[in-house]
Write a protein that holds these residues in place. Structure first.
Motif, PDB file in Angstrom:
ATOM      1  N   LEU A   5       0.833  -1.196   0.000  1.00  0.00           N
ATOM      2  CA  LEU A   5       0.000   0.000   0.000  1.00  0.00           C
ATOM      3  C   LEU A   5       0.875   1.255   0.000  1.00  0.00           C
ATOM      4  O   LEU A   5       0.616   2.194  -0.753  1.00  0.00           O
ATOM      5  CB  LEU A   5      -0.947  -0.001   1.206  1.00  0.00           C
ATOM      6  N   GLU A   6       1.912   1.253   0.793  1.00  0.00           N
ATOM      7  CA  GLU A   6       2.802   2.416   0.855  1.00  0.00           C
ATOM      8  C   GLU A   6       3.465   2.660  -0.499  1.00  0.00           C
ATOM      9  O   GLU A   6       3.576   3.818  -0.942  1.00  0.00           O
ATOM     10  CB  GLU A   6       3.872   2.216   1.943  1.00  0.00           C
ATOM     11  N   GLU A   7       3.890   1.598  -1.172  1.00  0.00           N
ATOM     12  CA  GLU A   7       4.502   1.738  -2.497  1.00  0.00           C
ATOM     13  C   GLU A   7       3.484   2.262  -3.511  1.00  0.00           C
ATOM     14  O   GLU A   7       3.810   3.112  -4.347  1.00  0.00           O
ATOM     15  CB  GLU A   7       5.083   0.402  -2.973  1.00  0.00           C
ATOM     16  N   ALA A   8       2.257   1.778  -3.437  1.00  0.00           N
ATOM     17  CA  ALA A   8       1.214   2.238  -4.356  1.00  0.00           C
ATOM     18  C   ALA A   8       0.938   3.725  -4.152  1.00  0.00           C
ATOM     19  O   ALA A   8       0.804   4.482  -5.133  1.00  0.00           O
ATOM     20  CB  ALA A   8      -0.061   1.424  -4.162  1.00  0.00           C
ATOM     21  N   LEU A   9       0.861   4.165  -2.907  1.00  0.00           N
ATOM     22  CA  LEU A   9       0.636   5.585  -2.629  1.00  0.00           C
ATOM     23  C   LEU A   9       1.793   6.429  -3.158  1.00  0.00           C
ATOM     24  O   LEU A   9       1.573   7.530  -3.701  1.00  0.00           O
ATOM     25  CB  LEU A   9       0.428   5.806  -1.129  1.00  0.00           C
ATOM     26  N   GLN A  10       3.004   5.926  -3.038  1.00  0.00           N
ATOM     27  CA  GLN A  10       4.169   6.636  -3.566  1.00  0.00           C
ATOM     28  C   GLN A  10       4.110   6.719  -5.098  1.00  0.00           C
ATOM     29  O   GLN A  10       4.433   7.748  -5.686  1.00  0.00           O
ATOM     30  CB  GLN A  10       5.477   5.956  -3.122  1.00  0.00           C
ATOM     31  N   LEU A  11       3.665   5.641  -5.751  1.00  0.00           N
ATOM     32  CA  LEU A  11       3.536   5.643  -7.216  1.00  0.00           C
ATOM     33  C   LEU A  11       2.475   6.639  -7.682  1.00  0.00           C
ATOM     34  O   LEU A  11       2.614   7.247  -8.752  1.00  0.00           O
ATOM     35  CB  LEU A  11       3.226   4.237  -7.730  1.00  0.00           C
TER      36      LEU A  11
END
Length: 182
Positions: A151-157
């Motif tokens: 989820l954190e990576e998706a938000l960063q993307l």
């Protein structure tokens, strides 16, 4: 309340392609004046929010010619003639990611761009994912990289505009809401 309906006087197809059709309608406006409407006709599509048992979202990186760049998206595809949206969702998930699901839940359906198109997009949540040894083959003109992100990576993307389409932003925000409710 007065009617906002625009009555069609004439409709002319100006393009009949593999994925879309384009028509130009002459219409009478609510005030009696006339106008033209350019309309994209689309058979509809599905998209899949697929979360692995390791709590990663399965996504695809794909080059999008209209944008002239590769972006990261949730698996999605066009509904073929005679297919039910739920069946299309399972097929597209397997073709694009190699995952099969034993559980699809309909989340929402919405019109993607109602100002000029009639495309209805159905979004499903896929549970009980299983990686297939011999998955369905992707379309011959479709090239994707499969990625799994937290989820954190998706938000960063999203912040980096690598995830920049509405269906995928919706999917990540839905996932964020699910996580907040745990």
């Amino acid at each position: 309340m007065d009617s906002l309906e625009e009555k069609t006087l004439k409709s002319e197809m100006i393009f009949d392609g593999k994925i879309i059709k384009v028509v130009v309608d002459d219409v009478i406006l609510p005030n009696g004046a006339t106008s033209k409407r350019e309309i994209v006709k689309h058979p509809g599509a599905v998209a899949v929010v697929a979360i692995t048992p390791a709590n990663k979202m399965v996504m695809v990186e794909q080059y999008r010619k209209p944008l002239e760049k590769a972006i990261v998206e949730i698996p999605a595809g066009k509904i073929e003639l005679g297919e039910a949206p739920e069946w299309t969702a399972g097929r597209e998930l397997e073709e694009e990611t190699g995952y099969k699901t034993n559980g699809l839940k309909h989340l929402v359906s919405f019109y993607t761009s109602p100002g000029f198109a009639d495309e209805l997009l159905h979004i499903y949540l896929a549970g009980d994912l299983e990686k297939q040894v011999n998955p369905l083959q992707a379309d011959e003109d479709e090239f994707v990289n499969i990625i799994e992100v937290s989820l954190e990576e998706a938000l960063q993307l999203i912040e980096e505009q690598v995830i920049c389409d509405a269906k995928t932003v919706y999917a990540v925000q839905y996932w964020q809401l699910l996580e907040a409710m745990k």
